[in-house]
Scaffold this motif. Sequence first.
Motif, PDB file in Angstrom:
ATOM      1  N   TRP A   1      10.514  -5.734   8.611  1.00 20.28           N
ATOM      2  CA  TRP A   1      11.556  -4.702   8.458  1.00 20.28           C
ATOM      3  C   TRP A   1      11.064  -3.473   7.702  1.00 20.28           C
ATOM      4  O   TRP A   1      11.825  -2.540   7.438  1.00 20.28           O
ATOM      5  N   LEU A   2       9.808  -3.470   7.313  1.00 22.80           N
ATOM      6  CA  LEU A   2       9.249  -2.312   6.593  1.00 22.80           C
ATOM      7  C   LEU A   2       8.818  -1.215   7.552  1.00 22.80           C
ATOM      8  O   LEU A   2       8.465  -1.478   8.701  1.00 22.80           O
ATOM      9  N   THR A   3       8.835   0.008   7.064  1.00 23.04           N
ATOM     10  CA  THR A   3       8.184   1.070   7.833  1.00 23.04           C
ATOM     11  C   THR A   3       6.674   0.902   7.647  1.00 23.04           C
ATOM     12  O   THR A   3       6.212   0.192   6.751  1.00 23.04           O
ATOM     13  N   GLU A   4       5.924   1.592   8.498  1.00 17.65           N
ATOM     14  CA  GLU A   4       4.468   1.526   8.344  1.00 17.65           C
ATOM     15  C   GLU A   4       4.052   2.014   6.963  1.00 17.65           C
ATOM     16  O   GLU A   4       3.174   1.421   6.321  1.00 17.65           O
ATOM     17  N   ASP A   5       4.678   3.087   6.505  1.00 18.87           N
ATOM     18  CA  ASP A   5       4.331   3.607   5.177  1.00 18.87           C
ATOM     19  C   ASP A   5       4.637   2.598   4.071  1.00 18.87           C
ATOM     20  O   ASP A   5       3.829   2.401   3.167  1.00 18.87           O
ATOM     21  N   GLU A   6       5.803   1.969   4.160  1.00 16.47           N
ATOM     22  CA  GLU A   6       6.125   0.953   3.154  1.00 16.47           C
ATOM     23  C   GLU A   6       5.101  -0.181   3.160  1.00 16.47           C
ATOM     24  O   GLU A   6       4.765  -0.729   2.114  1.00 16.47           O
ATOM     25  N   SER A   7       4.615  -0.499   4.348  1.00 17.18           N
ATOM     26  CA  SER A   7       3.650  -1.612   4.432  1.00 17.18           C
ATOM     27  C   SER A   7       2.326  -1.267   3.750  1.00 17.18           C
ATOM     28  O   SER A   7       1.525  -2.154   3.456  1.00 17.18           O
ATOM     29  N   LYS A   8       2.115   0.020   3.509  1.00 20.96           N
ATOM     30  CA  LYS A   8       0.864   0.453   2.853  1.00 20.96           C
ATOM     31  C   LYS A   8       0.947   0.405   1.335  1.00 20.96           C
ATOM     32  O   LYS A   8      -0.064   0.506   0.659  1.00 20.96           O
ATOM     33  N   SER A   9       2.157   0.333   0.803  1.00 21.85           N
ATOM     34  CA  SER A   9       2.260   0.330  -0.662  1.00 21.85           C
ATOM     35  C   SER A   9       3.259  -0.732  -1.096  1.00 21.85           C
ATOM     36  O   SER A   9       4.365  -0.434  -1.540  1.00 21.85           O
ATOM     37  N   LEU A  10       2.848  -1.973  -0.941  1.00 19.04           N
ATOM     38  CA  LEU A  10       3.712  -3.102  -1.292  1.00 19.04           C
ATOM     39  C   LEU A  10       3.854  -3.235  -2.805  1.00 19.04           C
ATOM     40  O   LEU A  10       2.880  -3.033  -3.537  1.00 19.04           O
ATOM     41  N   PRO A  11       5.036  -3.608  -3.269  1.00 19.54           N
ATOM     42  CA  PRO A  11       5.187  -3.981  -4.680  1.00 19.54           C
ATOM     43  C   PRO A  11       4.252  -5.153  -4.972  1.00 19.54           C
ATOM     44  O   PRO A  11       3.962  -5.947  -4.073  1.00 19.54           O
ATOM     45  N   SER A  12       3.822  -5.288  -6.222  1.00 23.01           N
ATOM     46  CA  SER A  12       2.762  -6.273  -6.495  1.00 23.01           C
ATOM     47  C   SER A  12       3.201  -7.715  -6.248  1.00 23.01           C
ATOM     48  O   SER A  12       2.396  -8.545  -5.828  1.00 23.01           O
ATOM     49  N   ALA A  13       4.476  -8.018  -6.468  1.00 21.48           N
ATOM     50  CA  ALA A  13       4.932  -9.392  -6.216  1.00 21.48           C
ATOM     51  C   ALA A  13       4.851  -9.698  -4.716  1.00 21.48           C
ATOM     52  O   ALA A  13       4.494 -10.805  -4.300  1.00 21.48           O
ATOM     53  N   GLU A  14       5.179  -8.686  -3.937  1.00 20.64           N
ATOM     54  CA  GLU A  14       5.123  -8.838  -2.485  1.00 20.64           C
ATOM     55  C   GLU A  14       3.665  -8.951  -2.017  1.00 20.64           C
ATOM     56  O   GLU A  14       3.331  -9.766  -1.152  1.00 20.64           O
ATOM     57  N   LEU A  15       2.805  -8.125  -2.605  1.00 25.10           N
ATOM     58  CA  LEU A  15       1.389  -8.170  -2.249  1.00 25.10           C
ATOM     59  C   LEU A  15       0.788  -9.545  -2.534  1.00 25.10           C
ATOM     60  O   LEU A  15      -0.045 -10.054  -1.770  1.00 25.10           O
ATOM     61  N   ALA A  16       1.242 -10.171  -3.606  1.00 23.69           N
ATOM     62  CA  ALA A  16       0.735 -11.504  -3.958  1.00 23.69           C
ATOM     63  C   ALA A  16       1.094 -12.524  -2.877  1.00 23.69           C
ATOM     64  O   ALA A  16       0.298 -13.406  -2.548  1.00 23.69           O
ATOM     65  N   LYS A  17       2.296 -12.366  -2.327  1.00 23.40           N
ATOM     66  CA  LYS A  17       2.696 -13.285  -1.248  1.00 23.40           C
ATOM     67  C   LYS A  17       1.898 -13.028   0.028  1.00 23.40           C
ATOM     68  O   LYS A  17       1.469 -13.951   0.713  1.00 23.40           O
ATOM     69  N   VAL A  18       1.714 -11.757   0.331  1.00 20.31           N
ATOM     70  CA  VAL A  18       0.924 -11.397   1.504  1.00 20.31           C
ATOM     71  C   VAL A  18      -0.497 -11.945   1.373  1.00 20.31           C
ATOM     72  O   VAL A  18      -1.071 -12.476   2.328  1.00 20.31           O
ATOM     73  N   ARG A  19      -1.033 -11.830   0.161  1.00 16.89           N
ATOM     74  CA  ARG A  19      -2.389 -12.330  -0.102  1.00 16.89           C
ATOM     75  C   ARG A  19      -2.483 -13.829   0.200  1.00 16.89           C
ATOM     76  O   ARG A  19      -3.463 -14.305   0.768  1.00 16.89           O
ATOM     77  N   GLU A  20      -1.452 -14.548  -0.167  1.00 18.60           N
ATOM     78  CA  GLU A  20      -1.455 -15.986   0.070  1.00 18.60           C
ATOM     79  C   GLU A  20      -1.359 -16.308   1.571  1.00 18.60           C
ATOM     80  O   GLU A  20      -1.983 -17.245   2.061  1.00 18.60           O
ATOM     81  N   GLU A  21      -0.597 -15.505   2.285  1.00 21.09           N
ATOM     82  CA  GLU A  21      -0.496 -15.720   3.731  1.00 21.09           C
ATOM     83  C   GLU A  21      -1.827 -15.407   4.416  1.00 21.09           C
ATOM     84  O   GLU A  21      -2.235 -16.100   5.347  1.00 21.09           O
ATOM     85  N   LEU A  22      -2.504 -14.357   3.958  1.00 16.04           N
ATOM     86  CA  LEU A  22      -3.826 -14.046   4.504  1.00 16.04           C
ATOM     87  C   LEU A  22      -4.777 -15.226   4.271  1.00 16.04           C
ATOM     88  O   LEU A  22      -5.563 -15.585   5.152  1.00 16.04           O
ATOM     89  N   ALA A  23      -4.685 -15.814   3.086  1.00 14.33           N
ATOM     90  CA  ALA A  23      -5.526 -16.976   2.776  1.00 14.33           C
ATOM     91  C   ALA A  23      -5.238 -18.124   3.742  1.00 14.33           C
ATOM     92  O   ALA A  23      -6.162 -18.762   4.263  1.00 14.33           O
ATOM     93  N   ASP A  24      -3.965 -18.369   4.009  1.00  9.12           N
ATOM     94  CA  ASP A  24      -3.600 -19.451   4.936  1.00  9.12           C
ATOM     95  C   ASP A  24      -4.171 -19.211   6.335  1.00  9.12           C
ATOM     96  O   ASP A  24      -4.641 -20.142   6.990  1.00  9.12           O
ATOM     97  N   VAL A  25      -4.097 -17.971   6.785  1.00  8.39           N
ATOM     98  CA  VAL A  25      -4.657 -17.663   8.103  1.00  8.39           C
ATOM     99  C   VAL A  25      -6.159 -17.943   8.104  1.00  8.39           C
ATOM    100  O   VAL A  25      -6.684 -18.598   9.015  1.00  8.39           O
ATOM    101  N   LEU A  26      -6.860 -17.473   7.071  1.00  8.43           N
ATOM    102  CA  LEU A  26      -8.312 -17.703   7.015  1.00  8.43           C
ATOM    103  C   LEU A  26      -8.621 -19.196   6.988  1.00  8.43           C
ATOM    104  O   LEU A  26      -9.534 -19.675   7.665  1.00  8.43           O
ATOM    105  N   ILE A  27      -7.850 -19.936   6.209  1.00  5.38           N
ATOM    106  CA  ILE A  27      -8.072 -21.380   6.081  1.00  5.38           C
ATOM    107  C   ILE A  27      -7.988 -22.086   7.436  1.00  5.38           C
ATOM    108  O   ILE A  27      -8.868 -22.853   7.822  1.00  5.38           O
ATOM    109  N   TYR A  28      -6.936 -21.799   8.187  1.00  3.53           N
ATOM    110  CA  TYR A  28      -6.826 -22.455   9.500  1.00  3.53           C
ATOM    111  C   TYR A  28      -7.856 -21.927  10.491  1.00  3.53           C
ATOM    112  O   TYR A  28      -8.325 -22.661  11.360  1.00  3.53           O
TER     113      TYR A  28
END
Lengths: 120, 120, 120, 120
Positions: A51-78
């Motif tokens: 639901w974010l705009t492209e611009d919003e997706s470029k500057s995530l709040p840090s709590a949100e970025l932490a979650k995104v980071r974890e999802e990226l890790a899950d993708v790499l793991i599988y």
Amino acid sequence: MKPARAITLDELRERLRRFAAERDWEKYHSPKNLASALIVEAAELLERFQWLTEDESKSLPSAELAKVREELADVLIYLVRLADQLEIDLLEAAREKMEKNARKYPADKARGNSRKYSVL
Amino acid sequence: MKPARAITLDELRERLRRFAAERDWEKYHSPKNLASALIVEAAELLERFQWLTEDESKSLPSAELAKVREELADVLIYLVRLADQLEIDLLEAAREKMEKNARKYPADKARGNSRKYSVL
Amino acid sequence: MKPARAITLDELRERLRRFAAERDWEKYHSPKNLASALIVEAAELLERFQWLTEDESKSLPSAELAKVREELADVLIYLVRLADQLEIDLLEAAREKMEKNARKYPADKARGNSRKYSVL
Amino acid sequence: MKPARAITLDELRERLRRFAAERDWEKYHSPKNLASALIVEAAELLERFQWLTEDESKSLPSAELAKVREELADVLIYLVRLADQLEIDLLEAAREKMEKNARKYPADKARGNSRKYSVL
């Protein structure tokens, strides 16, 4: 407590092997199942942006970025686990694909047009 | 012709930066868009397995394996590019996630049961 | 309390319009965003099956089936909403696609082989 | 040639049954496999939008819209087929989900905020 040190893709692969073996999870890790698990994680990643705009997706709040980071890790793991089950060298496959992409999308012709050229 | 040599994840990231810059594609590479591109590639990967049995997915004919290998490469490419745009260290993120998983799924309790414990 | 009565696809579309309007969510419902939301729901559906065998997926425990049912509903909801935003008649599109599939996969040639013929 | 007439969701379900039976494809149509096929089609849909801006996604050129329409049809087809295999009434499930959503996201509180309220 000693500081954690960086790992390589090879070390990650070894840890995943051990992790699955210790839990007797190898039986679940057919390529078919791992490909499903991979896309499920890719969706959890996309969900953070849907639901974010492209611009919003470029500057995530840090709590949100932490979650995104974890999802990226899950993708790499599988991805690493799936490549391992198929005995595929991920980095070598990516290197070859980049060479193929360079031939397919010559820089002078592809300039600025990602519509036609839908691969990275 | 000199032989190709293995690359690292860092080198792949650099090549992807250059590739996008030379084609003026950076404008398309918002995290939101890259997360979409990533899942699209994950689906092309899953498509190779969708009608196969789990056993069949373990022993792909070599022509099929070559295609799967290319799809794996595509997933890695977008994953590395997305992590780069978000300034996330993929391997460090995966290392931390594995430690979290080890606490979440202790080997003695999780043994043989991937139904309840749905993460790798 | 009067019993709930069945609704049609058209009525569902109307309810979704009203639901979005009342919450001022129309601004989020670009086709691009809805296509993301749709695949995210499709992944939540797939997640219920990812570690199951095909046979297990055919006889889900009732609690699990209830969750799957809800995920199916979510997929339908976003599909109807997306079609509405694009002014596409879903059923008519599906009818035409089935005719195309019938020509593409003649029953006598396609018999028993879903590997080559990857569309339903 | 008589004009094609509109079909209902029930008729679509019947056609899909017949289509699979005539091709002996029922054996491939486990819920697990159909859930994979569904997400693969959802990805083909998303692919049409991945590099577009949200605004561009609202005004597709007609050739592009025709392709999107076909992808929407594919998603519906697999969704109906999967619901049929699980003996789930799609419209009834969606009706119930909408009532649940109405309780979960009361219009006065959810107004204009799709970030917190991530379901339609």
